[in-house]
Design a protein around this motif. Structure first.
Motif, PDB file in Angstrom:
ATOM      1  N   ASN A  68      -3.709  -1.653  -2.490  1.00  0.00           N
ATOM      2  CA  ASN A  68      -5.096  -1.659  -2.451  1.00  0.00           C
ATOM      3  C   ASN A  68      -5.825  -2.780  -2.231  1.00  0.00           C
ATOM      4  O   ASN A  68      -7.095  -3.054  -1.710  1.00  0.00           O
ATOM      5  CB  ASN A  68      -5.847  -0.686  -3.462  1.00  0.00           C
ATOM      6  CG  ASN A  68      -6.269   0.750  -3.434  1.00  0.00           C
ATOM      7  OD1 ASN A  68      -6.377   0.901  -1.817  1.00  0.00           O
ATOM      8  ND2 ASN A  68      -6.720   1.329  -4.312  1.00  0.00           N
ATOM      9  N   THR A  69      -5.132  -3.718  -3.039  1.00  0.00           N
ATOM     10  CA  THR A  69      -5.654  -5.070  -2.789  1.00  0.00           C
ATOM     11  C   THR A  69      -5.498  -5.552  -1.528  1.00  0.00           C
ATOM     12  O   THR A  69      -6.675  -6.436  -0.956  1.00  0.00           O
ATOM     13  CB  THR A  69      -4.844  -6.176  -3.930  1.00  0.00           C
ATOM     14  OG1 THR A  69      -4.689  -5.424  -5.125  1.00  0.00           O
ATOM     15  CG2 THR A  69      -5.631  -7.450  -4.049  1.00  0.00           C
ATOM     16  N   LEU A 103     -13.918   2.049   7.058  1.00  0.00           N
ATOM     17  CA  LEU A 103     -12.828   2.824   7.057  1.00  0.00           C
ATOM     18  C   LEU A 103     -11.787   2.363   6.062  1.00  0.00           C
ATOM     19  O   LEU A 103     -11.080   2.950   5.401  1.00  0.00           O
ATOM     20  CB  LEU A 103     -12.116   2.985   8.548  1.00  0.00           C
ATOM     21  CG  LEU A 103     -13.144   3.720   9.526  1.00  0.00           C
ATOM     22  CD1 LEU A 103     -12.517   3.865  10.981  1.00  0.00           C
ATOM     23  CD2 LEU A 103     -13.268   5.099   8.843  1.00  0.00           C
ATOM     24  N   LEU A 104     -11.541   1.039   6.093  1.00  0.00           N
ATOM     25  CA  LEU A 104     -10.606   0.282   5.288  1.00  0.00           C
ATOM     26  C   LEU A 104     -11.053   0.803   3.726  1.00  0.00           C
ATOM     27  O   LEU A 104     -10.408   1.015   2.660  1.00  0.00           O
ATOM     28  CB  LEU A 104     -10.371  -1.065   5.300  1.00  0.00           C
ATOM     29  CG  LEU A 104      -9.756  -1.340   6.496  1.00  0.00           C
ATOM     30  CD1 LEU A 104      -9.747  -2.792   6.772  1.00  0.00           C
ATOM     31  CD2 LEU A 104      -8.256  -1.034   6.298  1.00  0.00           C
ATOM     32  N   GLY A 105     -12.521   0.797   3.551  1.00  0.00           N
ATOM     33  CA  GLY A 105     -12.989   1.218   2.393  1.00  0.00           C
ATOM     34  C   GLY A 105     -12.704   2.547   1.915  1.00  0.00           C
ATOM     35  O   GLY A 105     -12.436   2.870   0.630  1.00  0.00           O
ATOM     36  N   LEU A 106     -12.945   3.329   2.723  1.00  0.00           N
ATOM     37  CA  LEU A 106     -12.471   4.662   2.422  1.00  0.00           C
ATOM     38  C   LEU A 106     -10.857   4.772   2.134  1.00  0.00           C
ATOM     39  O   LEU A 106     -10.470   5.701   1.277  1.00  0.00           O
ATOM     40  CB  LEU A 106     -12.669   5.601   3.642  1.00  0.00           C
ATOM     41  CG  LEU A 106     -14.521   5.544   3.780  1.00  0.00           C
ATOM     42  CD1 LEU A 106     -14.775   6.701   5.227  1.00  0.00           C
ATOM     43  CD2 LEU A 106     -15.011   6.273   2.571  1.00  0.00           C
ATOM     44  N   PHE A 108      -9.190   2.525   0.622  1.00  0.00           N
ATOM     45  CA  PHE A 108      -8.993   2.184  -0.683  1.00  0.00           C
ATOM     46  C   PHE A 108      -9.431   3.349  -1.510  1.00  0.00           C
ATOM     47  O   PHE A 108      -8.416   3.717  -2.570  1.00  0.00           O
ATOM     48  CB  PHE A 108     -10.220   0.822  -0.928  1.00  0.00           C
ATOM     49  CG  PHE A 108      -9.927   0.568  -2.128  1.00  0.00           C
ATOM     50  CD1 PHE A 108      -9.197  -0.660  -2.653  1.00  0.00           C
ATOM     51  CD2 PHE A 108     -10.788   1.039  -3.444  1.00  0.00           C
ATOM     52  CE1 PHE A 108      -9.239  -1.070  -3.869  1.00  0.00           C
ATOM     53  CE2 PHE A 108     -10.845   0.507  -4.702  1.00  0.00           C
ATOM     54  CZ  PHE A 108     -10.142  -0.500  -4.735  1.00  0.00           C
ATOM     55  N   ALA A 109     -10.608   4.082  -1.214  1.00  0.00           N
ATOM     56  CA  ALA A 109     -11.049   5.072  -2.213  1.00  0.00           C
ATOM     57  C   ALA A 109      -9.854   6.246  -2.213  1.00  0.00           C
ATOM     58  O   ALA A 109      -9.370   6.827  -3.337  1.00  0.00           O
ATOM     59  CB  ALA A 109     -12.233   5.700  -1.701  1.00  0.00           C
ATOM     60  N   ALA A 110      -9.289   6.429  -1.088  1.00  0.00           N
ATOM     61  CA  ALA A 110      -8.138   7.588  -0.869  1.00  0.00           C
ATOM     62  C   ALA A 110      -6.888   7.116  -1.769  1.00  0.00           C
ATOM     63  O   ALA A 110      -6.355   7.908  -2.460  1.00  0.00           O
ATOM     64  CB  ALA A 110      -7.700   7.896   0.279  1.00  0.00           C
ATOM     65  N   ILE A 111      -6.350   5.943  -1.569  1.00  0.00           N
ATOM     66  CA  ILE A 111      -5.271   5.629  -2.452  1.00  0.00           C
ATOM     67  C   ILE A 111      -5.705   5.435  -3.914  1.00  0.00           C
ATOM     68  O   ILE A 111      -4.798   5.840  -4.889  1.00  0.00           O
ATOM     69  CB  ILE A 111      -4.962   4.000  -1.999  1.00  0.00           C
ATOM     70  CG1 ILE A 111      -4.510   4.065  -0.541  1.00  0.00           C
ATOM     71  CG2 ILE A 111      -3.693   3.430  -2.881  1.00  0.00           C
ATOM     72  CD1 ILE A 111      -4.230   2.691  -0.062  1.00  0.00           C
ATOM     73  N   LEU A 156     -17.999   0.187  -4.444  1.00  0.00           N
ATOM     74  CA  LEU A 156     -17.496   0.452  -3.226  1.00  0.00           C
ATOM     75  C   LEU A 156     -17.995   1.628  -2.443  1.00  0.00           C
ATOM     76  O   LEU A 156     -18.187   1.248  -1.113  1.00  0.00           O
ATOM     77  CB  LEU A 156     -15.915   0.737  -3.480  1.00  0.00           C
ATOM     78  CG  LEU A 156     -15.138   1.029  -1.876  1.00  0.00           C
ATOM     79  CD1 LEU A 156     -14.162  -0.328  -2.086  1.00  0.00           C
ATOM     80  CD2 LEU A 156     -13.900   2.311  -2.139  1.00  0.00           C
ATOM     81  N   THR A 157     -18.419   2.541  -3.004  1.00  0.00           N
ATOM     82  CA  THR A 157     -18.957   3.734  -2.241  1.00  0.00           C
ATOM     83  C   THR A 157     -20.379   3.306  -1.522  1.00  0.00           C
ATOM     84  O   THR A 157     -20.822   3.501  -0.630  1.00  0.00           O
ATOM     85  CB  THR A 157     -19.176   4.863  -3.338  1.00  0.00           C
ATOM     86  OG1 THR A 157     -18.187   5.109  -3.924  1.00  0.00           O
ATOM     87  CG2 THR A 157     -19.889   5.963  -2.581  1.00  0.00           C
ATOM     88  N   ILE A 158     -21.146   2.623  -2.570  1.00  0.00           N
ATOM     89  CA  ILE A 158     -22.580   2.114  -2.081  1.00  0.00           C
ATOM     90  C   ILE A 158     -22.071   1.007  -0.775  1.00  0.00           C
ATOM     91  O   ILE A 158     -22.869   1.164   0.268  1.00  0.00           O
ATOM     92  CB  ILE A 158     -23.125   1.230  -3.025  1.00  0.00           C
ATOM     93  CG1 ILE A 158     -23.799   2.159  -4.106  1.00  0.00           C
ATOM     94  CG2 ILE A 158     -24.307   0.579  -2.570  1.00  0.00           C
ATOM     95  CD1 ILE A 158     -24.190   1.534  -5.637  1.00  0.00           C
TER      96      ILE A 158
END
Lengths: 207, 91
Positions: A68-69, A103-106, A108-111, A156-158
């Protein structure tokens, strides 16, 4: 890219830009202080319960945290490249780089969600599934873990919503460079918070 | 170096620092462990602040605003640590 407009009470764009940037940094400073409280709590917890803190940290999924990092650092690169593209007046490129970062943010959220699910299954979630939590100190650590990563996930979501909104505006060629770089600053701050959460939560090992 | 190349080099440096800090968790570093982990985190944050967040090209006032929060946080941490570390000294 849309040209910046001069607003009251400014007489020139350079001063307006500097004020705009200064205001954004003040906001980011307040965000840093918000997360600072969490890090201060981690200092207290670690000083009082050094062994339990390390044991609790070792029970987390180091490799998922590491992945994630890397995901977040890469998303920051795309956002920085988007700001560079905005400076050279290439709105399409800005849009795609912002979409890539979102998309990378998403990802991250998935992981992160996968980690939460694993911790639920392993019994490391205070209140919901805590069979494997061995001590009061480990419970405090897991509370700190969920509060800090949860608050980070809200930010992150914002950030993902902002990046996608700006990408849409860039595609319509209605994005101002200043807006793009201020949102970029916000995204990088979300990255910096994680850079410090990572050693605080995942990397504590016996001295 | 072009702006794009510079950003990519900074990103590579960030990934090298990430690998180092993870590798360091498997080394017998003793009491240096936290210092190494947070030192590397500070280096990563510094790269992000200086290059990605463009503090390198900002005016003094903006740099000050960006770094002031870290100064205030340092005061907060110092006070918290002073409290917890001094417990049990038997005053």
């Amino acid at each position: 890219m849309r040209d910046p407009e001069l607003h009251e009470p400014f007489h020139d764009l350079a001063r307006q830009r500097e004020t705009d940037r200064f205001g954004m940094w003040l906001f980011l400073a307040s965000e840093i202080m918000l997360f600072g409280g969490i890090f201060a709590a981690s200092i207290g917890l670690r000083v009082v319960h050094p062994r339990a803190y390390v044991a609790a940290s070792q029970a987390l999924h180091l490799w998922l945290g590491t992945a994630n990092t890397a995901v977040l650092l890469t998303s920051s690169l795309l956002v920085a490249l988007a700001v560079e593209a905005a400076k050279s007046g290439r709105p399409k490129r800005v849009a795609w780089l912002f979409i890539g970062a979102a998309l990378l943010g998403l990802a991250f959220a998935a992981i992160k969600g996968t980690e939460y699910w694993l911790e639920y299954r392993e019994g490391l979630m205070p209140g919901l599934s805590d069979a494997a939590i061995e001590s009061g100190a480990q419970r405090l650590f897991m509370d700190l873990y969920f509060v800090s990563t949860g608050l980070h996930a809200v930010h992150l979501t914002i950030g993902v919503v902002l990046l996608l909104t700006l990408a849409a505006r860039a595609l319509a060629d209605k994005l101002e460079g200043m807006t793009a770089s201020n949102v970029a600053l916000y995204w990088h701050l979300v990255d910096i918070v994680w850079i410090f959460l990572f050693p605080t939560l995942y990397l504590a090992r016996p001295a | 170096m072009s702006a794009t190349a510079r950003l990519v080099v900074v990103w590579l440096a960030l990934l090298v620092l990430l690998s180092s800090t993870v590798a360091a968790t498997f080394l017998p570093l003793g009491h240096l462990r936290s210092g190494v982990a947070y030192g590397i985190a500070a280096a990563k944050a510094g790269l992000v602040l200086w290059y990605f967040m463009e503090l390198r090209s900002e005016e003094g006032l903006t740099r000050l605003a960006g770094l002031a929060a870290f100064g205030w946080i340092a005061i907060l941490f110092l006070m918290v640590a002073a409290d917890y570390l001094a417990r049990g000294w038997g005053f």
